[in-house]
Scaffold this motif. Sequence first.
Motif, short mmCIF file in Angstrom:
data_model
loop_
_atom_site.label_atom_id
_atom_site.label_comp_id
_atom_site.label_asym_id
_atom_site.label_seq_id
_atom_site.Cartn_x
_atom_site.Cartn_y
_atom_site.Cartn_z
N MET A 1 144.43 47.22 125.77
CA MET A 1 145.42 48.32 125.72
C MET A 1 145.01 48.85 126.54
O MET A 1 144.63 50.13 125.91
N VAL A 21 150.53 44.13 122.32
CA VAL A 21 150.48 44.98 121.16
C VAL A 21 151.03 44.40 119.92
O VAL A 21 150.81 44.07 118.74
N LEU A 38 148.79 51.10 117.17
CA LEU A 38 149.43 50.12 118.22
C LEU A 38 151.12 50.15 117.60
O LEU A 38 151.41 50.00 118.94
N ARG A 41 152.16 53.04 119.70
CA ARG A 41 152.61 52.72 121.06
C ARG A 41 153.31 51.91 121.54
O ARG A 41 154.40 51.66 122.32
N GLY A 42 153.36 50.96 120.66
CA GLY A 42 154.85 49.80 120.84
C GLY A 42 156.52 50.24 120.79
O GLY A 42 157.39 49.77 121.56
#
Length: 80
Positions: A1, A21, A38, A41-42
């Motif tokens: 990532m 992700v 995650l 971030r997604g």
Amino acid sequence: MTEKPTQEMSFEQAMAELEKVLGQLERGDVALDESIALYERGAALKTRCETKLKEAEEKVAAITLDGDGNPTGATPVKGL
């Protein structure tokens, strides 16, 4: 990532990372803290993709056609 800021990503870059992700989250083989990171971030990547799609839709909507259906140019869209 990657940790590239989402605001600097193209639609394709954001979508590719979002797919990675989602794959990690679906496998469920990451620790809770990492899962939360995650997910965050997604969510940011999803927002970036939605923004880029909206920008593209506005640009397409601004294209005018002549009597024969040929594009005559684009009318500037306010804010772009």
